[in-house]
Design a protein around this motif. Structure first.
Motif, PDB file in Angstrom:
ATOM      1  N   THR A 199       0.841  -1.201   0.000  1.00  0.00           N
ATOM      2  CA  THR A 199       0.000   0.000   0.000  1.00  0.00           C
ATOM      3  C   THR A 199       0.872   1.245   0.000  1.00  0.00           C
ATOM      4  O   THR A 199       0.642   2.183  -0.769  1.00  0.00           O
ATOM      5  CB  THR A 199      -0.939  -0.001   1.221  1.00  0.00           C
ATOM      6  OG1 THR A 199      -1.802  -1.141   1.129  1.00  0.00           O
ATOM      7  CG2 THR A 199      -1.772   1.265   1.280  1.00  0.00           C
ATOM      8  N   SER A 212      -5.731  -6.320   9.017  1.00  0.00           N
ATOM      9  CA  SER A 212      -5.710  -5.169   8.114  1.00  0.00           C
ATOM     10  C   SER A 212      -6.477  -3.944   8.605  1.00  0.00           C
ATOM     11  O   SER A 212      -5.979  -2.829   8.454  1.00  0.00           O
ATOM     12  CB  SER A 212      -6.222  -5.564   6.727  1.00  0.00           C
ATOM     13  OG  SER A 212      -5.313  -6.428   6.105  1.00  0.00           O
ATOM     14  N   PRO A 213      -7.671  -4.088   9.175  1.00  0.00           N
ATOM     15  CA  PRO A 213      -8.374  -2.869   9.605  1.00  0.00           C
ATOM     16  C   PRO A 213      -7.540  -2.010  10.563  1.00  0.00           C
ATOM     17  O   PRO A 213      -7.432  -0.804  10.382  1.00  0.00           O
ATOM     18  CB  PRO A 213      -9.642  -3.410  10.266  1.00  0.00           C
ATOM     19  CG  PRO A 213      -9.902  -4.698   9.541  1.00  0.00           C
ATOM     20  CD  PRO A 213      -8.535  -5.275   9.319  1.00  0.00           C
ATOM     21  N   VAL A 252      -4.237  -0.692   8.593  1.00  0.00           N
ATOM     22  CA  VAL A 252      -4.508   0.372   7.630  1.00  0.00           C
ATOM     23  C   VAL A 252      -4.832   1.671   8.367  1.00  0.00           C
ATOM     24  O   VAL A 252      -4.339   2.743   8.004  1.00  0.00           O
ATOM     25  CB  VAL A 252      -5.628  -0.029   6.649  1.00  0.00           C
ATOM     26  CG1 VAL A 252      -6.077   1.157   5.809  1.00  0.00           C
ATOM     27  CG2 VAL A 252      -5.145  -1.161   5.741  1.00  0.00           C
ATOM     28  N   VAL A 267      -8.473   7.239   5.015  1.00  0.00           N
ATOM     29  CA  VAL A 267      -9.326   6.103   4.677  1.00  0.00           C
ATOM     30  C   VAL A 267     -10.736   6.665   4.507  1.00  0.00           C
ATOM     31  O   VAL A 267     -11.360   7.100   5.472  1.00  0.00           O
ATOM     32  CB  VAL A 267      -9.286   5.002   5.753  1.00  0.00           C
ATOM     33  CG1 VAL A 267     -10.226   3.860   5.374  1.00  0.00           C
ATOM     34  CG2 VAL A 267      -7.871   4.489   5.956  1.00  0.00           C
ATOM     35  N   THR A 274     -13.468   5.062   3.231  1.00  0.00           N
ATOM     36  CA  THR A 274     -14.449   4.079   3.674  1.00  0.00           C
ATOM     37  C   THR A 274     -13.773   2.710   3.698  1.00  0.00           C
ATOM     38  O   THR A 274     -12.772   2.494   3.023  1.00  0.00           O
ATOM     39  CB  THR A 274     -15.705   4.071   2.764  1.00  0.00           C
ATOM     40  OG1 THR A 274     -16.675   3.193   3.313  1.00  0.00           O
ATOM     41  CG2 THR A 274     -15.377   3.640   1.355  1.00  0.00           C
ATOM     42  N   SER A 275     -14.338   1.825   4.491  1.00  0.00           N
ATOM     43  CA  SER A 275     -13.839   0.449   4.523  1.00  0.00           C
ATOM     44  C   SER A 275     -15.022  -0.460   4.800  1.00  0.00           C
ATOM     45  O   SER A 275     -16.027  -0.042   5.366  1.00  0.00           O
ATOM     46  CB  SER A 275     -12.760   0.278   5.590  1.00  0.00           C
ATOM     47  OG  SER A 275     -13.283   0.519   6.871  1.00  0.00           O
ATOM     48  N   GLN A 276     -14.874  -1.706   4.364  1.00  0.00           N
ATOM     49  CA  GLN A 276     -15.924  -2.692   4.612  1.00  0.00           C
ATOM     50  C   GLN A 276     -15.311  -4.079   4.625  1.00  0.00           C
ATOM     51  O   GLN A 276     -14.234  -4.303   4.084  1.00  0.00           O
ATOM     52  CB  GLN A 276     -17.022  -2.605   3.556  1.00  0.00           C
ATOM     53  CG  GLN A 276     -16.552  -2.876   2.138  1.00  0.00           C
ATOM     54  CD  GLN A 276     -17.616  -2.547   1.107  1.00  0.00           C
ATOM     55  OE1 GLN A 276     -18.297  -1.543   1.218  1.00  0.00           O
ATOM     56  NE2 GLN A 276     -17.749  -3.393   0.111  1.00  0.00           N
ATOM     57  N   TYR A 324     -11.493  -7.656   3.113  1.00  0.00           N
ATOM     58  CA  TYR A 324     -11.543  -6.280   3.597  1.00  0.00           C
ATOM     59  C   TYR A 324     -11.250  -5.359   2.426  1.00  0.00           C
ATOM     60  O   TYR A 324     -10.267  -5.558   1.707  1.00  0.00           O
ATOM     61  CB  TYR A 324     -10.508  -6.066   4.704  1.00  0.00           C
ATOM     62  CG  TYR A 324     -10.693  -7.003   5.866  1.00  0.00           C
ATOM     63  CD1 TYR A 324     -11.551  -6.672   6.907  1.00  0.00           C
ATOM     64  CD2 TYR A 324     -10.032  -8.227   5.913  1.00  0.00           C
ATOM     65  CE1 TYR A 324     -11.738  -7.542   7.979  1.00  0.00           C
ATOM     66  CE2 TYR A 324     -10.208  -9.092   6.969  1.00  0.00           C
ATOM     67  CZ  TYR A 324     -11.063  -8.746   7.994  1.00  0.00           C
ATOM     68  OH  TYR A 324     -11.254  -9.611   9.047  1.00  0.00           O
ATOM     69  N   THR A 325     -12.103  -4.364   2.234  1.00  0.00           N
ATOM     70  CA  THR A 325     -11.936  -3.400   1.150  1.00  0.00           C
ATOM     71  C   THR A 325     -11.787  -2.014   1.756  1.00  0.00           C
ATOM     72  O   THR A 325     -12.604  -1.598   2.579  1.00  0.00           O
ATOM     73  CB  THR A 325     -13.147  -3.423   0.203  1.00  0.00           C
ATOM     74  OG1 THR A 325     -13.332  -4.757  -0.279  1.00  0.00           O
ATOM     75  CG2 THR A 325     -12.930  -2.507  -0.989  1.00  0.00           C
ATOM     76  N   PHE A 326     -10.733  -1.320   1.354  1.00  0.00           N
ATOM     77  CA  PHE A 326     -10.445   0.028   1.842  1.00  0.00           C
ATOM     78  C   PHE A 326     -10.341   0.968   0.656  1.00  0.00           C
ATOM     79  O   PHE A 326      -9.746   0.618  -0.371  1.00  0.00           O
ATOM     80  CB  PHE A 326      -9.100   0.066   2.592  1.00  0.00           C
ATOM     81  CG  PHE A 326      -9.013  -0.899   3.728  1.00  0.00           C
ATOM     82  CD1 PHE A 326      -9.426  -0.537   4.995  1.00  0.00           C
ATOM     83  CD2 PHE A 326      -8.517  -2.175   3.528  1.00  0.00           C
ATOM     84  CE1 PHE A 326      -9.342  -1.436   6.056  1.00  0.00           C
ATOM     85  CE2 PHE A 326      -8.431  -3.079   4.574  1.00  0.00           C
ATOM     86  CZ  PHE A 326      -8.846  -2.701   5.837  1.00  0.00           C
ATOM     87  N   TYR A 327     -10.895   2.161   0.817  1.00  0.00           N
ATOM     88  CA  TYR A 327     -10.724   3.224  -0.165  1.00  0.00           C
ATOM     89  C   TYR A 327      -9.875   4.283   0.516  1.00  0.00           C
ATOM     90  O   TYR A 327     -10.299   4.880   1.507  1.00  0.00           O
ATOM     91  CB  TYR A 327     -12.074   3.784  -0.610  1.00  0.00           C
ATOM     92  CG  TYR A 327     -12.853   2.791  -1.431  1.00  0.00           C
ATOM     93  CD1 TYR A 327     -12.776   2.808  -2.820  1.00  0.00           C
ATOM     94  CD2 TYR A 327     -13.619   1.809  -0.821  1.00  0.00           C
ATOM     95  CE1 TYR A 327     -13.471   1.872  -3.575  1.00  0.00           C
ATOM     96  CE2 TYR A 327     -14.320   0.871  -1.568  1.00  0.00           C
ATOM     97  CZ  TYR A 327     -14.238   0.912  -2.938  1.00  0.00           C
ATOM     98  OH  TYR A 327     -14.920  -0.011  -3.691  1.00  0.00           O
TER      99      TYR A 327
END
Length: 84
Positions: A24, A46-47, A50, A61, A63-65, A71-74
Motif C-alpha cells: 500500500t 488489516s483494519p 490500515v 481512509v 471508507t472500509s468494509q 476487507y476493502t479500503f478506499y
C-alpha cells in the motif's frame, strides 16, 4: 460495494502482515495527491494496520468494509501539509 472513483486497485488478498501495508505504501507513494486507491486484503489485522498507517502518514481512509473475509479500503492520498 462503493461507487467511489478509483485511480488504482491493489489486490493483497492472501498476503499476511506486513506485506499489505508495504505494498500500500509503495502504491500510494506513486500516486498523485487526491487520487484514490482501492485496497483488497484478507489479513484479519488489516483494519487496524490500515488505520494506524493512514494516521501516521496523513492519508485518509474514505471508507472500509468487510464482506466474506475480504476487507476493502478506499484510501485517498493526502500529502502532509506544512512538512519540510
Amino acid at each position: 460495494m462503493s461507487t467511489l472513483p478509483v485511480e488504482q486497485t491493489l489486490d493483497c488478498r492472501g498476503l499476511s502482515c506486513p506485506l499489505p501495508i508495504l505494498k500500500t505504501k509503495k502504491t500510494v507513494n506513486s500516486m498523485a495527491d487526491g487520487e484514490v486507491l482501492m485496497l483488497l486484503t484478507t489479513d484479519p489485522g488489516s483494519p487496524g494496520d490500515v488505520a494506524a498507517w493512514a494516521k501516521k502518514t496523513g492519508n485518509k481512509v474514505l471508507t472500509s468494509q468487510a464482506e466474506a473475509g475480504v476487507y476493502t479500503f478506499y484510501i485517498k492520498k493526502t500529502l502532509l501539509r506544512g512538512m519540510v
